[in-house]
Design a protein around this motif. Sequence first.
Motif, PDB file in Angstrom:
ATOM      1  N   UNK A 127      49.040  48.311   2.270  1.00 29.97           N
ATOM      2  CA  UNK A 127      49.887  49.491   2.023  1.00 29.97           C
ATOM      3  C   UNK A 127      49.735  49.839   0.560  1.00 29.97           C
ATOM      4  N   UNK A 128      49.413  51.088   0.314  1.00 33.09           N
ATOM      5  CA  UNK A 128      49.328  51.526  -1.081  1.00 33.09           C
ATOM      6  C   UNK A 128      50.658  52.165  -1.457  1.00 33.09           C
ATOM      7  N   UNK A 161      39.640  47.438  -2.585  1.00 31.67           N
ATOM      8  CA  UNK A 161      40.212  46.086  -2.600  1.00 31.67           C
ATOM      9  C   UNK A 161      40.807  45.725  -1.232  1.00 31.67           C
ATOM     10  N   UNK A 162      41.444  46.676  -0.615  1.00 38.07           N
ATOM     11  CA  UNK A 162      42.040  46.452   0.708  1.00 38.07           C
ATOM     12  C   UNK A 162      40.958  46.006   1.702  1.00 38.07           C
ATOM     13  N   UNK A 163      39.821  46.686   1.627  1.00 38.76           N
ATOM     14  CA  UNK A 163      38.684  46.325   2.495  1.00 38.76           C
ATOM     15  C   UNK A 163      38.181  44.919   2.147  1.00 38.76           C
ATOM     16  N   UNK A 184      41.703  43.508   5.072  1.00 44.29           N
ATOM     17  CA  UNK A 184      42.672  44.301   5.830  1.00 44.29           C
ATOM     18  C   UNK A 184      41.968  45.053   6.955  1.00 44.29           C
ATOM     19  N   UNK A 185      42.640  45.148   8.124  1.00 48.09           N
ATOM     20  CA  UNK A 185      42.013  45.941   9.189  1.00 48.09           C
ATOM     21  C   UNK A 185      42.396  47.409   9.075  1.00 48.09           C
ATOM     22  N   UNK A 186      43.448  47.720   8.292  1.00 48.35           N
ATOM     23  CA  UNK A 186      43.754  49.117   7.986  1.00 48.35           C
ATOM     24  C   UNK A 186      44.582  49.164   6.704  1.00 48.35           C
ATOM     25  N   UNK A 187      44.647  50.347   6.149  1.00 56.80           N
ATOM     26  CA  UNK A 187      45.445  50.534   4.942  1.00 56.80           C
ATOM     27  C   UNK A 187      46.134  51.888   5.065  1.00 56.80           C
ATOM     28  N   UNK A 188      47.368  51.970   4.670  1.00 57.33           N
ATOM     29  CA  UNK A 188      48.086  53.240   4.817  1.00 57.33           C
ATOM     30  C   UNK A 188      48.933  53.522   3.590  1.00 57.33           C
ATOM     31  N   UNK A 189      49.434  54.744   3.530  1.00 53.85           N
ATOM     32  CA  UNK A 189      50.330  55.121   2.431  1.00 53.85           C
ATOM     33  C   UNK A 189      51.209  56.276   2.892  1.00 53.85           C
ATOM     34  N   UNK A 197      44.013  59.596   6.856  1.00 55.11           N
ATOM     35  CA  UNK A 197      44.245  60.738   7.751  1.00 55.11           C
ATOM     36  C   UNK A 197      45.611  60.614   8.411  1.00 55.11           C
ATOM     37  N   UNK A 198      46.141  61.760   8.814  1.00 50.64           N
ATOM     38  CA  UNK A 198      47.357  61.772   9.615  1.00 50.64           C
ATOM     39  C   UNK A 198      46.915  61.394  11.020  1.00 50.64           C
TER      40      UNK A 198
END
Length: 204
Positions: free
Chosen positions: A139-140, A165-167, A171-176, A192-193
């Motif tokens: 999570x950013x 860095x998340x990759x 992490x399998x996903x990153x969101x904000x 993306x939404x």
Amino acid sequence: MKYKEMNNNYSTETSLTTTLFDSNLLRKIKKENLKFKYDKYELIELNNLEVVIDLGDNLILRSLNINDYDKGHLELLSQLTSVGELTRDDYENRFNNMKLCDKTYFILIIEDTQFNKIIGSATLVNEQKFIHLASSRGRIEDVVVDETYRGKKLGKLLIDTLTCLSRIIGNYKCSLECKDKLRDFYQQFGYVLENGQNYLCQRF
Ligand code: 16G
């Protein structure tokens, strides 16, 4: 498996330093893996224990440090939202609690070393899970660049670096979460939404 890789691939350097996370991790962020090009992005070793990225113009990109209270970290965060009155003790306690959560908080700072001033800050939180083969998600959070330093691609650099860095940490996903007006800005980095997904929030 990604989780194992992550545990084996970086050391516990942080126990010896005042940085929030092991700065050796910055070695893994190669500028060719960033989405955008930056004028300068050069890894330097400050001493045996800490590496930072030289961005030119006296700016460095590095891990948050417990001494950043004195360099205006909270004043910068107050340009994003309410911070409130925090004493040095409050700051150090929060910092130490974050540091105790091993491989969880990655706060990147941009410092103008000419003025010993923090002018950029952004956080990657690594949330460990049971799902997806005991994977984790990023999570950013709390992205802010000092208003007098905007327009220099520094916000871009912070998001680009934290996404990379998340990759790297598996992490399998990153969101904000962001305001409508910033959606286009974040979409440049691949956010993306998602169809059919909603962000819900309750304030206390
Ligand atoms: C923004 C931030 C979020 C921060 C919040 C604070 C980014 C990408 N998003 O949504 O991380 O926590 O603002 O606003 O930086 P609040 O005080 O209204 O929760």
